[in-house]
Design a protein around this motif. Sequence first.
Motif, PDB file in Angstrom:
ATOM      1  N   ARG A  42       7.513 -12.573   1.885  1.00 41.70           N
ATOM      2  CA  ARG A  42       6.391 -13.515   1.978  1.00 41.70           C
ATOM      3  C   ARG A  42       5.443 -13.392   0.782  1.00 41.70           C
ATOM      4  O   ARG A  42       4.424 -14.054   0.743  1.00 41.70           O
ATOM      5  N   GLY A  43       5.762 -12.497  -0.158  1.00 45.02           N
ATOM      6  CA  GLY A  43       4.987 -12.387  -1.379  1.00 45.02           C
ATOM      7  C   GLY A  43       4.013 -11.233  -1.459  1.00 45.02           C
ATOM      8  O   GLY A  43       3.336 -11.056  -2.480  1.00 45.02           O
ATOM      9  N   TYR A  44       3.919 -10.431  -0.412  1.00 41.81           N
ATOM     10  CA  TYR A  44       3.013  -9.282  -0.446  1.00 41.81           C
ATOM     11  C   TYR A  44       3.645  -8.148  -1.254  1.00 41.81           C
ATOM     12  O   TYR A  44       4.857  -7.953  -1.201  1.00 41.81           O
ATOM     13  N   ARG A  45       2.819  -7.395  -1.970  1.00 34.65           N
ATOM     14  CA  ARG A  45       3.308  -6.167  -2.583  1.00 34.65           C
ATOM     15  C   ARG A  45       3.160  -5.082  -1.528  1.00 34.65           C
ATOM     16  O   ARG A  45       2.054  -4.804  -1.051  1.00 34.65           O
ATOM     17  N   MET A  46       4.262  -4.497  -1.174  1.00 39.51           N
ATOM     18  CA  MET A  46       4.281  -3.459  -0.156  1.00 39.51           C
ATOM     19  C   MET A  46       4.451  -2.102  -0.833  1.00 39.51           C
ATOM     20  O   MET A  46       5.359  -1.916  -1.630  1.00 39.51           O
ATOM     21  N   ILE A  47       3.556  -1.180  -0.495  1.00 33.77           N
ATOM     22  CA  ILE A  47       3.646   0.182  -1.024  1.00 33.77           C
ATOM     23  C   ILE A  47       3.952   1.107   0.142  1.00 33.77           C
ATOM     24  O   ILE A  47       3.123   1.297   1.029  1.00 33.77           O
ATOM     25  N   PRO A  48       5.171   1.668   0.167  1.00 32.94           N
ATOM     26  CA  PRO A  48       5.546   2.550   1.277  1.00 32.94           C
ATOM     27  C   PRO A  48       4.884   3.921   1.160  1.00 32.94           C
ATOM     28  O   PRO A  48       4.758   4.479   0.070  1.00 32.94           O
ATOM     29  N   VAL A  49       4.440   4.434   2.319  1.00 31.82           N
ATOM     30  CA  VAL A  49       3.811   5.749   2.395  1.00 31.82           C
ATOM     31  C   VAL A  49       4.541   6.554   3.467  1.00 31.82           C
ATOM     32  O   VAL A  49       4.602   6.138   4.626  1.00 31.82           O
ATOM     33  N   ASN A  50       5.106   7.687   3.048  1.00 30.79           N
ATOM     34  CA  ASN A  50       5.794   8.583   3.968  1.00 30.79           C
ATOM     35  C   ASN A  50       6.014   9.900   3.234  1.00 30.79           C
ATOM     36  O   ASN A  50       6.769   9.933   2.261  1.00 30.79           O
ATOM     37  N   PRO A  51       5.366  10.978   3.663  1.00 36.17           N
ATOM     38  CA  PRO A  51       5.507  12.243   2.929  1.00 36.17           C
ATOM     39  C   PRO A  51       6.945  12.759   2.856  1.00 36.17           C
ATOM     40  O   PRO A  51       7.310  13.403   1.878  1.00 36.17           O
ATOM     41  N   LYS A  52       7.759  12.443   3.847  1.00 36.15           N
ATOM     42  CA  LYS A  52       9.150  12.916   3.838  1.00 36.15           C
ATOM     43  C   LYS A  52      10.002  12.180   2.806  1.00 36.15           C
ATOM     44  O   LYS A  52      11.037  12.683   2.389  1.00 36.15           O
ATOM     45  N   LEU A  53       9.591  10.970   2.408  1.00 40.15           N
ATOM     46  CA  LEU A  53      10.357  10.164   1.452  1.00 40.15           C
ATOM     47  C   LEU A  53       9.671  10.070   0.094  1.00 40.15           C
ATOM     48  O   LEU A  53      10.141   9.344  -0.790  1.00 40.15           O
ATOM     49  N   LEU A  70      -1.809   6.861  -3.907  1.00 37.58           N
ATOM     50  CA  LEU A  70      -1.450   5.501  -4.335  1.00 37.58           C
ATOM     51  C   LEU A  70      -1.990   5.197  -5.726  1.00 37.58           C
ATOM     52  O   LEU A  70      -3.113   5.589  -6.058  1.00 37.58           O
ATOM     53  N   PRO A  71      -1.221   4.453  -6.536  1.00 43.33           N
ATOM     54  CA  PRO A  71      -1.669   4.111  -7.883  1.00 43.33           C
ATOM     55  C   PRO A  71      -2.719   2.992  -7.905  1.00 43.33           C
ATOM     56  O   PRO A  71      -3.396   2.803  -8.916  1.00 43.33           O
ATOM     57  N   VAL A  72      -2.828   2.249  -6.825  1.00 45.15           N
ATOM     58  CA  VAL A  72      -3.804   1.159  -6.707  1.00 45.15           C
ATOM     59  C   VAL A  72      -4.426   1.212  -5.318  1.00 45.15           C
ATOM     60  O   VAL A  72      -3.836   1.755  -4.381  1.00 45.15           O
ATOM     61  N   LYS A  73      -5.606   0.612  -5.198  1.00 43.25           N
ATOM     62  CA  LYS A  73      -6.237   0.520  -3.880  1.00 43.25           C
ATOM     63  C   LYS A  73      -5.648  -0.696  -3.168  1.00 43.25           C
ATOM     64  O   LYS A  73      -5.737  -1.818  -3.672  1.00 43.25           O
ATOM     65  N   PRO A  74      -5.050  -0.499  -2.009  1.00 40.79           N
ATOM     66  CA  PRO A  74      -4.482  -1.642  -1.289  1.00 40.79           C
ATOM     67  C   PRO A  74      -5.578  -2.482  -0.634  1.00 40.79           C
ATOM     68  O   PRO A  74      -6.697  -2.020  -0.434  1.00 40.79           O
ATOM     69  N   ASP A  75      -5.217  -3.715  -0.317  1.00 42.53           N
ATOM     70  CA  ASP A  75      -6.113  -4.603   0.422  1.00 42.53           C
ATOM     71  C   ASP A  75      -6.067  -4.295   1.911  1.00 42.53           C
ATOM     72  O   ASP A  75      -6.981  -4.661   2.652  1.00 42.53           O
ATOM     73  N   MET A  76      -4.979  -3.654   2.328  1.00 44.23           N
ATOM     74  CA  MET A  76      -4.770  -3.392   3.755  1.00 44.23           C
ATOM     75  C   MET A  76      -3.881  -2.164   3.902  1.00 44.23           C
ATOM     76  O   MET A  76      -2.985  -1.944   3.087  1.00 44.23           O
ATOM     77  N   ILE A  94     -11.042   4.873   5.163  1.00 45.61           N
ATOM     78  CA  ILE A  94     -12.504   4.769   5.075  1.00 45.61           C
ATOM     79  C   ILE A  94     -12.982   5.370   3.755  1.00 45.61           C
ATOM     80  O   ILE A  94     -13.765   4.759   3.025  1.00 45.61           O
ATOM     81  N   GLU A  95     -12.501   6.558   3.440  1.00 48.26           N
ATOM     82  CA  GLU A  95     -12.902   7.246   2.213  1.00 48.26           C
ATOM     83  C   GLU A  95     -12.565   6.416   0.972  1.00 48.26           C
ATOM     84  O   GLU A  95     -13.347   6.346   0.022  1.00 48.26           O
ATOM     85  N   LEU A  96     -11.402   5.777   0.984  1.00 51.02           N
ATOM     86  CA  LEU A  96     -10.948   4.975  -0.155  1.00 51.02           C
ATOM     87  C   LEU A  96     -11.495   3.547  -0.125  1.00 51.02           C
ATOM     88  O   LEU A  96     -11.213   2.763  -1.023  1.00 51.02           O
ATOM     89  N   GLU A  97     -12.235   3.223   0.934  1.00 48.79           N
ATOM     90  CA  GLU A  97     -12.821   1.888   1.106  1.00 48.79           C
ATOM     91  C   GLU A  97     -11.776   0.773   1.099  1.00 48.79           C
ATOM     92  O   GLU A  97     -11.963  -0.280   0.491  1.00 48.79           O
ATOM     93  N   VAL A  98     -10.666   1.022   1.782  1.00 51.69           N
ATOM     94  CA  VAL A  98      -9.657  -0.012   1.969  1.00 51.69           C
ATOM     95  C   VAL A  98     -10.242  -1.016   2.959  1.00 51.69           C
ATOM     96  O   VAL A  98     -10.721  -0.615   4.024  1.00 51.69           O
TER      97      VAL A  98
END
Length: 142
Positions: A42-53, A70-76, A94-98
């Motif tokens: 749908r056009g979103y840039r998805m950044i996966p987060v998982n410490p095991k991967l 993360l290299p960028v601050k996500p919108d969500m 909250i700390e990163l103001e996402v």
Amino acid sequence: MSRSNPDRMRQILSTARTIALVGASDKPHRPSHEVMAYLQSRGYRMIPVNPKLAGQTLLGEIVYPDLQALPVKPDMVELFLAPQRTGPVIDAAIELEVPVVWMQIGVINEAGADKAEAAGLMVVMDRCPKQEIPRLGVPPVR
């Protein structure tokens, strides 16, 4: 305003461009993998987060161990985690103001949601963007 208000969800899904998916899976049959692939389509840039991967590539994106890496601050931030594991991730958002914390279907943390909202973040809880996008008529992002 309700955490599942249609107008709020439509606004979030229409304006977000970069989404960190916490709890990303490399298993194609897992809902987090399906949702990530759908949102990418749908056009979103998805950044996966998982410490095991962390350090691996998932659906063309590098996996990060946590939000702080993360290299960028996500919108969500979208949470595919057991509810009892969401607190530290909400604190990091909250700390990163996402601007937005979105908790998947079955992921309910009222105290965490209250804390995020008190810090000025928008919260959606117990909803799936893959289901909400067609239901709300949200067009692909550009």
